[in-house]
Design a protein around this motif. Structure first.
Motif, PDB file in Angstrom:
ATOM      1  N   GLY A   1       0.772  -1.233   0.000  1.00 32.28           N
ATOM      2  CA  GLY A   1       0.000   0.000   0.000  1.00 32.28           C
ATOM      3  C   GLY A   1       0.804   1.283   0.000  1.00 32.28           C
ATOM      4  O   GLY A   1       0.239   2.375   0.106  1.00 32.28           O
ATOM      5  N   TYR A   2       2.121   1.169  -0.124  1.00 39.73           N
ATOM      6  CA  TYR A   2       2.976   2.359  -0.093  1.00 39.73           C
ATOM      7  C   TYR A   2       3.232   2.896  -1.496  1.00 39.73           C
ATOM      8  O   TYR A   2       3.373   2.131  -2.447  1.00 39.73           O
ATOM      9  CB  TYR A   2       4.312   2.044   0.572  1.00 39.73           C
ATOM     10  CG  TYR A   2       4.205   1.798   2.060  1.00 39.73           C
ATOM     11  CD1 TYR A   2       4.329   2.842   2.964  1.00 39.73           C
ATOM     12  CD2 TYR A   2       3.983   0.508   2.554  1.00 39.73           C
ATOM     13  CE1 TYR A   2       4.235   2.610   4.333  1.00 39.73           C
ATOM     14  CE2 TYR A   2       3.880   0.270   3.913  1.00 39.73           C
ATOM     15  CZ  TYR A   2       4.008   1.326   4.798  1.00 39.73           C
ATOM     16  OH  TYR A   2       3.893   1.096   6.140  1.00 39.73           O
ATOM     17  N   LYS A   3       3.311   4.209  -1.589  1.00 44.97           N
ATOM     18  CA  LYS A   3       3.650   4.868  -2.848  1.00 44.97           C
ATOM     19  C   LYS A   3       5.169   4.987  -2.952  1.00 44.97           C
ATOM     20  O   LYS A   3       5.876   4.924  -1.943  1.00 44.97           O
ATOM     21  CB  LYS A   3       2.993   6.247  -2.904  1.00 44.97           C
ATOM     22  CG  LYS A   3       1.466   6.204  -2.864  1.00 44.97           C
ATOM     23  CD  LYS A   3       0.878   7.604  -2.837  1.00 44.97           C
ATOM     24  CE  LYS A   3      -0.643   7.540  -2.770  1.00 44.97           C
ATOM     25  NZ  LYS A   3      -1.250   8.901  -2.693  1.00 44.97           N
ATOM     26  N   PRO A   4       5.698   5.170  -4.179  1.00 44.43           N
ATOM     27  CA  PRO A   4       7.152   5.259  -4.346  1.00 44.43           C
ATOM     28  C   PRO A   4       7.815   6.317  -3.467  1.00 44.43           C
ATOM     29  O   PRO A   4       8.920   6.096  -2.947  1.00 44.43           O
ATOM     30  CB  PRO A   4       7.303   5.599  -5.836  1.00 44.43           C
ATOM     31  CG  PRO A   4       6.098   4.988  -6.478  1.00 44.43           C
ATOM     32  CD  PRO A   4       4.992   5.160  -5.479  1.00 44.43           C
ATOM     33  N   ASP A   5       7.137   7.469  -3.261  1.00 47.25           N
ATOM     34  CA  ASP A   5       7.772   8.525  -2.473  1.00 47.25           C
ATOM     35  C   ASP A   5       7.713   8.256  -0.972  1.00 47.25           C
ATOM     36  O   ASP A   5       8.242   9.039  -0.170  1.00 47.25           O
ATOM     37  CB  ASP A   5       7.151   9.897  -2.789  1.00 47.25           C
ATOM     38  CG  ASP A   5       5.658   9.960  -2.479  1.00 47.25           C
ATOM     39  OD1 ASP A   5       5.100   8.957  -1.994  1.00 47.25           O
ATOM     40  OD2 ASP A   5       5.048  11.019  -2.717  1.00 47.25           O
ATOM     41  N   GLN A   6       7.089   7.140  -0.581  1.00 53.89           N
ATOM     42  CA  GLN A   6       7.073   6.747   0.828  1.00 53.89           C
ATOM     43  C   GLN A   6       8.171   5.739   1.158  1.00 53.89           C
ATOM     44  O   GLN A   6       8.349   5.370   2.315  1.00 53.89           O
ATOM     45  CB  GLN A   6       5.715   6.141   1.200  1.00 53.89           C
ATOM     46  CG  GLN A   6       4.560   7.124   1.234  1.00 53.89           C
ATOM     47  CD  GLN A   6       3.256   6.440   1.612  1.00 53.89           C
ATOM     48  OE1 GLN A   6       2.634   5.765   0.793  1.00 53.89           O
ATOM     49  NE2 GLN A   6       2.836   6.592   2.859  1.00 53.89           N
ATOM     50  N   ILE A   7       8.899   5.291   0.146  1.00 55.27           N
ATOM     51  CA  ILE A   7       9.951   4.299   0.360  1.00 55.27           C
ATOM     52  C   ILE A   7      11.249   4.990   0.763  1.00 55.27           C
ATOM     53  O   ILE A   7      11.701   5.917   0.110  1.00 55.27           O
ATOM     54  CB  ILE A   7      10.180   3.458  -0.910  1.00 55.27           C
ATOM     55  CG1 ILE A   7       8.908   2.692  -1.286  1.00 55.27           C
ATOM     56  CG2 ILE A   7      11.343   2.480  -0.700  1.00 55.27           C
ATOM     57  CD1 ILE A   7       9.009   1.975  -2.618  1.00 55.27           C
ATOM     58  N   GLU A   8      11.819   4.518   1.843  1.00 57.73           N
ATOM     59  CA  GLU A   8      13.116   5.024   2.307  1.00 57.73           C
ATOM     60  C   GLU A   8      14.101   3.863   2.336  1.00 57.73           C
ATOM     61  O   GLU A   8      14.001   2.965   3.170  1.00 57.73           O
ATOM     62  CB  GLU A   8      12.986   5.637   3.702  1.00 57.73           C
ATOM     63  CG  GLU A   8      14.294   6.181   4.262  1.00 57.73           C
ATOM     64  CD  GLU A   8      14.169   6.655   5.703  1.00 57.73           C
ATOM     65  OE1 GLU A   8      15.158   7.198   6.221  1.00 57.73           O
ATOM     66  OE2 GLU A   8      13.095   6.456   6.303  1.00 57.73           O
ATOM     67  N   PHE A   9      15.056   3.860   1.402  1.00 56.93           N
ATOM     68  CA  PHE A   9      16.064   2.808   1.368  1.00 56.93           C
ATOM     69  C   PHE A   9      17.197   3.151   2.329  1.00 56.93           C
ATOM     70  O   PHE A   9      17.715   4.274   2.327  1.00 56.93           O
ATOM     71  CB  PHE A   9      16.627   2.639  -0.044  1.00 56.93           C
ATOM     72  CG  PHE A   9      15.665   1.997  -1.005  1.00 56.93           C
ATOM     73  CD1 PHE A   9      15.202   0.709  -0.785  1.00 56.93           C
ATOM     74  CD2 PHE A   9      15.220   2.677  -2.125  1.00 56.93           C
ATOM     75  CE1 PHE A   9      14.311   0.110  -1.666  1.00 56.93           C
ATOM     76  CE2 PHE A   9      14.327   2.087  -3.007  1.00 56.93           C
ATOM     77  CZ  PHE A   9      13.875   0.802  -2.777  1.00 56.93           C
TER      78      PHE A   9
END
Length: 271
Positions: free
Chosen positions: A68-76
């Motif tokens: 359910g996460y959008k790309p801009d919510q991903i923190e690598f």
């Protein structure tokens, strides 16, 4: 004090419920922290400018979407092989996708989803070298790997005891040594070797020998006991294979270099 009429009160409650429902459709709040390698081309690489590439990056992004996460919510977040378990235990990351081979020792500290990829230990040699076709050919030749590598010890102890071993800090240094003729081969998982060989700067310079010196089942590490997340990730991995995204990611990231990937493995965790 004016008391609202029943109809007006019902309308207010209805609007509040609608707003709550709409908010629930927007997906999870906050960021999703994922542990990956930053220095493995084809697997997990931090590119100039702060973008990321690699098979584990693509797999992680797909899983995040299914959660359910959008790309801009991903923190690598960068992980080293030695600290993957610690980052999970202390909630620094939600899951780890970092060429993380499933084994019994690691399963004592974390749970795994997957496996999602089957790699084998192999050798990378110069493209014009026809003298190395099996591990035993490394006797009296020079082999490179990283400090403390179990792959190198496997070759030295079981297959080519007369090989000279050069241990460097990271695989990119081994690639340079191989290119410059300082060593005859380097060894680790074939997925990592293929990633280096497939880099544009290395096109046509190297080839994989195509050996199966070990079996490495890559899994997604989650905090010990988080069965709910393990199950959701397994479902995402199955869907990624079924809709063709897994195969597309393999071809995109590993490219040529005589690399023949195994089919997507059957998921065996969480059952």
């Amino acid at each position: 004090m004016k008391v609202p009429q029943a109809g007006a009160l019902a309308a207010v409650i209805g609007l509040a419920l609608t707003a709550t429902a709409c908010g629930g459709d927007s997906g999870p709040k906050g960021n999703l922290s994922i542990g990956i390698k930053f220095d493995q081309p084809g697997i997990g690489l931090r590119e100039p400018g702060g973008t990321f590439s690699g098979f584990d990056v693509d797999v992680s992004t797909y899983i995040a979407k299914e959660l359910g996460y959008k790309p801009d919510q991903i923190e690598f977040k960068k992980v080293d092989s030695s600290d993957r378990e610690l980052l999970l235990q202390y909630n620094e990351v939600k899951f780890v996708a970092a060429s993380y081979s499933i084994n019994d020792k690691r399963k004592e500290k974390v749970d795994f989803a997957g496996p999602y990829f089957l790699a084998h230990q192999d050798l990378l040699v110069r493209a014009d070298d026809a003298t190395i076709t099996k591990a035993e050919d490394l006797n009296n030749k020079k082999l490179c790997s990283v400090i403390g590598s179990t792959s190198a010890q496997n070759v030295k102890e079981k297959l080519a005891p007369k090989a000279s071993l050069l241990e460097l800090d990271d695989y990119s240094e081994c690639v340079i040594a191989l290119q410059d003729g300082l060593v005859d081969a380097m060894t680790t998982d074939n997925s990592i070797l293929a990633g280096y060989a497939a880099q544009k700067a290395n096109t046509g310079k190297f080839k994989l020998v195509g050996l199966t010196l070990s079996n490495e089942n890559y899994g997604i590490g989650v905090k010990k006991g988080d069965k709910a997340l393990q199950g959701k990730i397994n479902a995402a991995l199955k869907k990624m294979v079924q809709d063709g995204s897994w195969e597309a990611a393999v071809k995109k990231n590993f490219g040529p270099a005589n690399y023949r990937n195994e089919p997507a493995p059957v998921i065996t965790t969480g059952s």
